[in-house]
Scaffold this motif. Structure first.
Motif, PDB file in Angstrom:
ATOM      1  N   LEU A 129       0.807  -1.214   0.000  1.00 54.24           N
ATOM      2  CA  LEU A 129       0.000   0.000   0.000  1.00 54.24           C
ATOM      3  C   LEU A 129       0.845   1.272   0.000  1.00 54.24           C
ATOM      4  CD1 LEU A 129      -2.969  -0.880   2.393  1.00 54.24           C
ATOM      5  CD2 LEU A 129      -3.126  -0.196  -0.017  1.00 54.24           C
ATOM      6  N   ARG A 190      -5.559   4.582  -1.995  1.00 49.41           N
ATOM      7  CA  ARG A 190      -5.121   3.395  -1.277  1.00 49.41           C
ATOM      8  C   ARG A 190      -6.317   2.680  -0.650  1.00 49.41           C
ATOM      9  NH1 ARG A 190       0.496   5.716   1.443  1.00 49.41           N
ATOM     10  NH2 ARG A 190       1.679   5.675  -0.518  1.00 49.41           N
ATOM     11  N   TRP A 194      -7.130  -1.172  -1.628  1.00 48.89           N
ATOM     12  CA  TRP A 194      -7.258  -2.238  -0.639  1.00 48.89           C
ATOM     13  C   TRP A 194      -8.660  -2.861  -0.688  1.00 48.89           C
ATOM     14  CZ3 TRP A 194      -4.678  -5.723   1.599  1.00 48.89           C
ATOM     15  CH2 TRP A 194      -5.127  -6.365   2.751  1.00 48.89           C
ATOM     16  N   ALA A 208      -2.689  -6.480   5.582  1.00 51.84           N
ATOM     17  CA  ALA A 208      -1.855  -5.427   5.013  1.00 51.84           C
ATOM     18  C   ALA A 208      -0.797  -5.060   6.044  1.00 51.84           C
ATOM     19  CB  ALA A 208      -2.686  -4.201   4.657  1.00 51.84           C
ATOM     20  N   ALA A 252      -7.830   2.846   5.494  1.00 51.26           N
ATOM     21  CA  ALA A 252      -7.894   1.812   4.458  1.00 51.26           C
ATOM     22  C   ALA A 252      -8.791   0.646   4.845  1.00 51.26           C
ATOM     23  CB  ALA A 252      -6.483   1.299   4.145  1.00 51.26           C
TER      24      ALA A 252
END
Length: 338
Positions: A129, A190, A194, A208, A252
């Protein structure tokens, strides 16, 4: 001089087919050291997590391991070597990466430039990311949040038009700036990247891992930087260096999923990476084994160092499955809200 917003400049500098940094033959390992490169203990911990995901899913006939942002396939290769023969026989390994498939990669690994759809298993994004391109904004002397433009030739910057629309809404919700000169790394791309990746899971666990921050510790002047040949450098988006920024990982998190948030130190300890020195008695009874164990302890200590790799944050989100046992005791939030 040609000016661009940072998101466009990053996209070209990192991923352009004719010279993007991540398409260079030496790969990321030629420029910086990640947890994957630091020790096989890291792949071993991910393999243990994969086994726990398999257990929580009821041992399906086929289970996927998706290495998102696979570099040159180091992590997926290490996980394959560590999972054991029973799980390896049911494993469907994917390496998701824009660069070409490296020579010598195991033929059973699917190399692809996009997240597979409808898979069941473990999605693992290690330092992915932070390289999803994003725009940067800065609060001017009049209190107006403005986009920052950059010259790809020398990295010089200037303030441009005011931030409006969805970017302004994102900044107000997730990263409010209230001091002239304060910078905001606008994380909506981002968040979307995701969410799209997690959307590829039919059932499973999405993880992540990145240098990251939450609302309580947003950096006043941002984190945008560059890396080349093992050194931090000025982020000039000309393809010669990595261009990266830490991740607003709380933003995210996909809403509606069970989420845990913790440090890499705590996550790896929960997965058996302790970094304890072997007993001194082993040095007398089996010096070779002692030296081997001592080396492994040093690698584990590096992975969990709270001032280094251990400071990475892990976001884990479950999709239509129970929380794996090893993660059940971790500190974190079930929901991450502003």
């Amino acid at each position: 001089m040609s000016w661009q917003r940072w998101r466009t400049a990053m996209e070209q500098a990192l991923y352009a087919p004719d010279g993007g940094f991540y398409r260079r033959p030496e790969g990321p390992a030629g420029h910086f050291r990640t947890s994957v490169h630091a020790s096989p203990h890291y792949a071993g911990a991910v393999a243990r997590l994969l086994r726990e995901v398999d257990e929580a899913l009821g041992h399906p006939d086929g289970i996927a391991f998706v290495d998102l942002g696979a570099g040159r396939g180091e992590l997926v290769t290490g996980v394959l070597a560590a999972v054991g023969p029973e799980l390896a026989g049911r494993l469907r390994p994917y390496a998701v990466e824009l660069a070409d498939r490296p020579d010598g990669l195991a033929p059973g690994i699917t190399w692809t430039d996009r997240m597979p759809e409808g898979v069941t298993g473990l999605l693992f994004a290690n330092e992915w990311l932070d390289n999803v391109p994003l725009d940067v904004a800065e609060l001017d002397e009049d209190g107006v949040l403005r986009h920052v433009e950059v010259s790809s030739s020398d990295g010089e910057e200037r303030l441009a038009e005011a931030v409006t629309g969805a970017d302004a809404e994102w900044a107000a919700r997730w990263w409010p700036a209230d001091e002239p000169g304060a910078r905001v790394e606008l994380g909506a791309p981002r968040d979307a990247a995701w969410a799209a990746a997690v959307g590829g899971l039919e059932r499973g666990l999405a993880v992540a891992v990145d240098y990251a921050h939450g609302r309580a510790d947003r950096p006043l002047f941002g984190t945008l930087t560059g890396f080349r040949a093992g050194r931090e450098v000025r982020p000039v988006p000309d393809g010669s260096c990595d261009v990266t920024a830490h991740v607003a990982l709380d933003s995210a998190a996909v809403p509606g999923l069970h989420s845990l948030w913790t440090t890499q130190r705590e996550a790896l300890r929960a997965l058996g990476v302790q970094g304890a020195r072997p007993p001194l008695a082993l040095a007398s009874s089996d010096p070779v084994a002692y030296l081997r164990a001592l080396g492994g302890a040093g690698e584990a200590a590096e992975l969990t160092d709270p001032a280094g790799l251990g400071a990475f944050r892990w976001l884990t989100q479950t999709v239509r499955m129970p929380v794996p046992q090893a993660l059940g005791g971790l500190s974190g939030w079930q929901t991450l809200t502003p």
